[in-house]
Write a protein that holds these residues in place. Sequence first.
Motif, PDB file in Angstrom:
ATOM      1  N   SER A   1       0.838  -1.196   0.000  1.00 34.22           N
ATOM      2  CA  SER A   1       0.000   0.000   0.000  1.00 34.22           C
ATOM      3  C   SER A   1       0.874   1.247   0.000  1.00 34.22           C
ATOM      4  N   PRO A   2       0.876   2.027  -1.070  1.00 35.75           N
ATOM      5  CA  PRO A   2       1.758   3.200  -1.128  1.00 35.75           C
ATOM      6  C   PRO A   2       1.340   4.312  -0.163  1.00 35.75           C
ATOM      7  N   TYR A   3       0.119   4.271   0.337  1.00 40.49           N
ATOM      8  CA  TYR A   3      -0.354   5.311   1.254  1.00 40.49           C
ATOM      9  C   TYR A   3       0.320   5.230   2.621  1.00 40.49           C
ATOM     10  N   ASP A   4       0.520   3.992   3.127  1.00 44.38           N
ATOM     11  CA  ASP A   4       1.051   3.830   4.471  1.00 44.38           C
ATOM     12  C   ASP A   4       2.257   2.913   4.553  1.00 44.38           C
ATOM     13  N   GLY A   5       2.673   2.324   3.436  1.00 45.62           N
ATOM     14  CA  GLY A   5       3.847   1.471   3.419  1.00 45.62           C
ATOM     15  C   GLY A   5       3.630   0.070   3.947  1.00 45.62           C
ATOM     16  N   ALA A   6       2.383  -0.324   4.175  1.00 48.99           N
ATOM     17  CA  ALA A   6       2.090  -1.667   4.678  1.00 48.99           C
ATOM     18  C   ALA A   6       2.000  -2.662   3.531  1.00 48.99           C
ATOM     19  N   THR A   7       2.341  -3.923   3.813  1.00 49.49           N
ATOM     20  CA  THR A   7       2.210  -4.996   2.844  1.00 49.49           C
ATOM     21  C   THR A   7       1.253  -6.043   3.388  1.00 49.49           C
ATOM     22  N   TRP A   8       0.330  -6.489   2.546  1.00 45.27           N
ATOM     23  CA  TRP A   8      -0.719  -7.422   2.956  1.00 45.27           C
ATOM     24  C   TRP A   8      -0.677  -8.687   2.108  1.00 45.27           C
TER      25      TRP A   8
ATOM     26  N   THR B   1      -6.932   3.667 -17.062  1.00 41.98           N
ATOM     27  CA  THR B   1      -5.956   4.349 -17.915  1.00 41.98           C
ATOM     28  C   THR B   1      -5.266   5.491 -17.184  1.00 41.98           C
ATOM     29  N   ARG B   2      -6.018   6.269 -16.426  1.00 42.57           N
ATOM     30  CA  ARG B   2      -5.458   7.316 -15.593  1.00 42.57           C
ATOM     31  C   ARG B   2      -5.047   6.713 -14.230  1.00 42.57           C
ATOM     32  N   PRO B   3      -4.218   7.445 -13.443  1.00 41.70           N
ATOM     33  CA  PRO B   3      -3.822   6.937 -12.111  1.00 41.70           C
ATOM     34  C   PRO B   3      -4.917   7.197 -11.081  1.00 41.70           C
ATOM     35  N   GLN B   4      -6.089   6.634 -11.298  1.00 42.52           N
ATOM     36  CA  GLN B   4      -7.264   6.904 -10.490  1.00 42.52           C
ATOM     37  C   GLN B   4      -7.633   5.756  -9.565  1.00 42.52           C
ATOM     38  N   LEU B   5      -7.170   4.541  -9.864  1.00 41.02           N
ATOM     39  CA  LEU B   5      -7.505   3.374  -9.057  1.00 41.02           C
ATOM     40  C   LEU B   5      -6.221   2.696  -8.577  1.00 41.02           C
ATOM     41  N   LEU B   6      -6.131   2.403  -7.276  1.00 45.33           N
ATOM     42  CA  LEU B   6      -4.968   1.687  -6.773  1.00 45.33           C
ATOM     43  C   LEU B   6      -5.318   0.927  -5.503  1.00 45.33           C
ATOM     44  N   ALA B   7      -4.583  -0.167  -5.294  1.00 46.44           N
ATOM     45  CA  ALA B   7      -4.816  -1.034  -4.142  1.00 46.44           C
ATOM     46  C   ALA B   7      -4.097  -0.459  -2.920  1.00 46.44           C
ATOM     47  N   VAL B   8      -4.860  -0.275  -1.831  1.00 45.80           N
ATOM     48  CA  VAL B   8      -4.306   0.299  -0.605  1.00 45.80           C
ATOM     49  C   VAL B   8      -4.887  -0.419   0.608  1.00 45.80           C
ATOM     50  N   THR B   9      -4.292  -0.188   1.765  1.00 47.91           N
ATOM     51  CA  THR B   9      -4.794  -0.756   3.019  1.00 47.91           C
ATOM     52  C   THR B   9      -6.246  -0.350   3.227  1.00 47.91           C
ATOM     53  N   ASP B  10      -7.105  -1.309   3.566  1.00 44.96           N
ATOM     54  CA  ASP B  10      -8.538  -1.027   3.617  1.00 44.96           C
ATOM     55  C   ASP B  10      -8.916   0.050   4.629  1.00 44.96           C
TER      56      ASP B  10
ATOM     57  N   THR C   1      -7.662  18.273   3.419  1.00 43.40           N
ATOM     58  CA  THR C   1      -7.952  17.693   4.731  1.00 43.40           C
ATOM     59  C   THR C   1      -7.395  16.285   4.923  1.00 43.40           C
ATOM     60  N   TRP C   2      -6.891  15.652   3.846  1.00 39.99           N
ATOM     61  CA  TRP C   2      -6.323  14.303   3.981  1.00 39.99           C
ATOM     62  C   TRP C   2      -5.227  14.097   2.956  1.00 39.99           C
ATOM     63  N   MET C   3      -4.127  13.511   3.465  1.00 41.87           N
ATOM     64  CA  MET C   3      -3.037  13.079   2.595  1.00 41.87           C
ATOM     65  C   MET C   3      -2.500  11.749   3.121  1.00 41.87           C
ATOM     66  N   PRO C   4      -1.891  10.929   2.267  1.00 40.04           N
ATOM     67  CA  PRO C   4      -1.304   9.674   2.741  1.00 40.04           C
ATOM     68  C   PRO C   4      -0.296   9.916   3.856  1.00 40.04           C
TER      69      PRO C   4
ATOM     70  N   TYR D   1       5.077   9.679  -0.675  1.00 37.19           N
ATOM     71  CA  TYR D   1       4.093   9.482  -1.745  1.00 37.19           C
ATOM     72  C   TYR D   1       3.305  10.764  -2.054  1.00 37.19           C
ATOM     73  N   HIS D   2       3.516  11.825  -1.297  1.00 38.25           N
ATOM     74  CA  HIS D   2       2.716  13.034  -1.464  1.00 38.25           C
ATOM     75  C   HIS D   2       2.797  13.611  -2.870  1.00 38.25           C
ATOM     76  N   CYS D   3       3.999  13.684  -3.411  1.00 37.97           N
ATOM     77  CA  CYS D   3       4.149  14.279  -4.740  1.00 37.97           C
ATOM     78  C   CYS D   3       3.406  13.454  -5.786  1.00 37.97           C
ATOM     79  N   THR D   4       3.560  12.149  -5.733  1.00 36.36           N
ATOM     80  CA  THR D   4       2.860  11.268  -6.673  1.00 36.36           C
ATOM     81  C   THR D   4       1.351  11.439  -6.533  1.00 36.36           C
ATOM     82  N   TYR D   5       0.888  11.508  -5.294  1.00 36.06           N
ATOM     83  CA  TYR D   5      -0.551  11.596  -5.015  1.00 36.06           C
ATOM     84  C   TYR D   5      -1.162  12.868  -5.618  1.00 36.06           C
ATOM     85  N   VAL D   6      -0.545  14.015  -5.377  1.00 36.45           N
ATOM     86  CA  VAL D   6      -1.135  15.257  -5.872  1.00 36.45           C
ATOM     87  C   VAL D   6      -0.990  15.381  -7.392  1.00 36.45           C
ATOM     88  N   ARG D   7       0.083  14.857  -7.949  1.00 39.90           N
ATOM     89  CA  ARG D   7       0.204  14.860  -9.410  1.00 39.90           C
ATOM     90  C   ARG D   7      -0.917  14.035 -10.036  1.00 39.90           C
TER      91      ARG D   7
END
Length: 214
Positions: free
Chosen positions: A105-112, A150-159, A172-175, A180-186
Amino acid sequence: MSKFYARRRLSIAAALTGLIASVGLFNSPTASAALPTPVSADTARSYLATLPVRTENRTGYSRDLFPHWITVSGTCNTRETVLKRDGSNVRTDSSCAATSGSWYSPYDGATWSAASDVDIDHLVPLAEAWDSGAGSWTTSRRQAFANDLTRPQLLAVTDNVNQSKGDQDPATWMPSRTAYHCTYVRAWVQVKYYYGLSVDSAEKTALQGYLAAC
């Protein structure tokens, strides 16, 4: 041994080989395309400068107005396709459900290691899209947005991280992973730009701040 029985044994062996191969097909690791890379920071800044700034309006919103997890190929829907794309050594059954694998999960660095611990996040949430223009779209366009591979709109993250994000924007929310902040806002700006969505003033200020550090 007669020729008849020899041929019969060969036929049975061939059938068993085919059966084993078909079972192996379902259990073998799957491979698919990588998560789309967002536009550069410079491009994101230029896109952001063109996005209209408007007050958000949630009147009439329902998640059901965005048909999602549609069939992509064969028995695989959008969620299953993203799980295969974003995971490592993912194995699926005949219905395309992930039976094993690992997901970072790129948001929090956890692996599941269980697909049940992973959500597929709409990076720009459906409610946020509604607030910023999707309320006037056709159902087919909302479906395209909700299933966009096609766009970076869907990704697998910690539930539970996805659940804590909810429908919030970067004001009001960022990972929690600052890397990952730069990737997220881009990605956020790219998706909003592509779909012609607006931003509110606090959202734009936050995006400008994060992009300035990219």
